[in-house]
Motif scaffolding. Structure first.
Motif, mmCIF file in Angstrom:
data_model
loop_
_atom_site.group_PDB
_atom_site.id
_atom_site.type_symbol
_atom_site.label_atom_id
_atom_site.label_comp_id
_atom_site.label_asym_id
_atom_site.label_seq_id
_atom_site.Cartn_x
_atom_site.Cartn_y
_atom_site.Cartn_z
ATOM 1 N N LEU A 93 12.364 -19.562 11.794
ATOM 2 C CA LEU A 93 12.971 -19.967 10.520
ATOM 3 C C LEU A 93 12.010 -19.875 9.335
ATOM 4 N N TYR A 142 24.641 -21.489 7.557
ATOM 5 C CA TYR A 142 23.502 -22.352 7.946
ATOM 6 C C TYR A 142 22.569 -22.592 6.771
ATOM 7 N N ARG A 179 13.049 -34.563 11.393
ATOM 8 C CA ARG A 179 14.301 -34.397 12.149
ATOM 9 C C ARG A 179 14.199 -33.252 13.141
ATOM 10 N N ARG A 237 9.776 -27.150 12.761
ATOM 11 C CA ARG A 237 10.791 -26.398 13.496
ATOM 12 C C ARG A 237 10.207 -25.060 13.954
ATOM 13 N N VAL A 241 21.943 -26.578 5.918
ATOM 14 C CA VAL A 241 20.670 -27.215 6.290
ATOM 15 C C VAL A 241 20.010 -27.867 5.070
ATOM 16 N N ALA A 246 17.002 -30.506 14.739
ATOM 17 C CA ALA A 246 18.363 -30.086 14.369
ATOM 18 C C ALA A 246 18.881 -28.987 15.298
ATOM 19 N N PRO A 247 19.163 -29.331 16.552
ATOM 20 C CA PRO A 247 19.623 -28.292 17.483
ATOM 21 C C PRO A 247 21.047 -27.834 17.194
ATOM 22 N N SER A 248 21.334 -26.595 17.549
ATOM 23 C CA SER A 248 22.718 -26.102 17.505
ATOM 24 C C SER A 248 23.301 -26.301 18.909
ATOM 25 N N GLU A 252 23.656 -29.241 14.583
ATOM 26 C CA GLU A 252 23.994 -28.154 13.656
ATOM 27 C C GLU A 252 25.120 -27.314 14.257
#
Ligand code: GLU
Length: 287
Positions: A198, A176, A6, A194, A180, A8-10, A42
């Motif tokens: 992170l 978050y 995946r 990612r 997540v 998962a942009p904010s 996100e």
């Protein structure tokens, strides 16, 4: 088990080069493994959401030839699910409410991997009404290690390096770190690719998976794109826009940044790029 990855942009601005690098790496890795690939918005921290940017990001991804296999989910729509998980954690005695201010924490904390280590002040405070208070997850001294596919072995002792961490913020939004983990599990994500910012969060996420009885995905953290001053590129950085109108140059720069083999010079469009990229992606080239 089929590969499921995946991006998962904010939605806090347009897609920028830093997040494009993460998107290219996760999509290429999924294509290379004939996997499924999803996009998740996100927007759990609704205060930071910029109106229109989710559509903007999706439009840019589409123009760059990304194809996701299932409808996009939005974290802002998953609140009931997060509330259930928080209630379960509380019932197990794994969380507690915390009324400490930043200043109080800083006064007593040792310094950890990502700022002050929460000194446990409220651990036994038994605050009855958690409204308006942060909720923290109890950590312990067990060492948590994982093999990152790019960065190698990474270990932390959460009680020493992070302390009991926030899973629901005082403003009521789910943190978050919890959202997540719940979403990755609900979407059966088994491969996370990612940005390297992170990496330090991953032991917290593995710890939550353990507490919640959820499976552990594998992780690959790609190097961060930085500006000339060495700062991480952010959505606020207007110097490195990603243009939906000129998709190939953006894709090729991200590909080059990821140290992948140069593609043939006669690629005409994103479709041709991805067809070639699926066969030629090698995560081993990154470091
Ligand atoms: N939403 C995070 C970001 O935009 C990515 C989270 C993740 O991939 O786990 O930086």
């Amino acid at each position: 088990m089929r590969y499921r990855g995946r991006f998962a942009p904010s939605p806090t601005g347009s897609l920028h080069f830093g997040s494009l690098v993460a998107a290219v790496a996760s999509y290429a890795d999924a294509l290379h493994h004939q996997g499924n690939w999803l996009v998740r918005m996100e927007d759990v921290d609704e205060g930071r959401t910029v109106k229109g940017s989710a559509d903007d990001i999706l439009h840019t991804l589409e123009a760059l030839g990304f194809e996701w296999d299932e409808p996009v989910i939005f974290q802002s729509q998953q609140k009931a699910r997060y509330a259930d998980v928080l209630a379960w954690l509380a019932e197990q005695g794994l969380t507690y409410a915390c009324s400490c201010s930043r200043r109080e924490i800083a006064a007593h904390a040792t310094s950890g991997i990502e700022g002050p280590v929460y000194p446990g002040t409220c651990r036994h405070a038994r605050i009855e009404d958690p409204t308006g208070k942060a909720i923290r997850l109890r950590t312990d001294a067990e060492e948590i290690c994982f093999e990152d596919r790019i960065q190698g072995r990474h270990c932390q002792i959460l009680s020493r390096d992070v302390g009991d961490f926030v899973v629901r913020r005082a403003d009521g939004y789910t943190a978050y770190q919890l959202a997540v983990v719940v979403d990755d599990a609900d979407q059966h994500i088994n491969r996370v690719v990612r940005g390297a910012d992170l990496l330090v969060s991953t032991p917290r996420q593995i710890y939550e998976q353990k507490r919640l009885g959820l499976p552990h995905p594998t992780y690959a953290h790609v190097p961060l794109a930085r500006d000339e001053q060495g700062r991480k590129l952010s959505k606020q950085d207007r110097a490195h826009p990603v243009s939906a109108a000129a998709p190939l140059p953006g894709l090729l720069s991200a590909w080059h940044f990821l140290r992948q083999a140069p593609p043939p010079s006669d690629l005409d469009n994103p479709r041709e790029f991805w067809k070639w990229a699926a066969n030629n992606w090698s995560i081993a080239n990154i470091i």
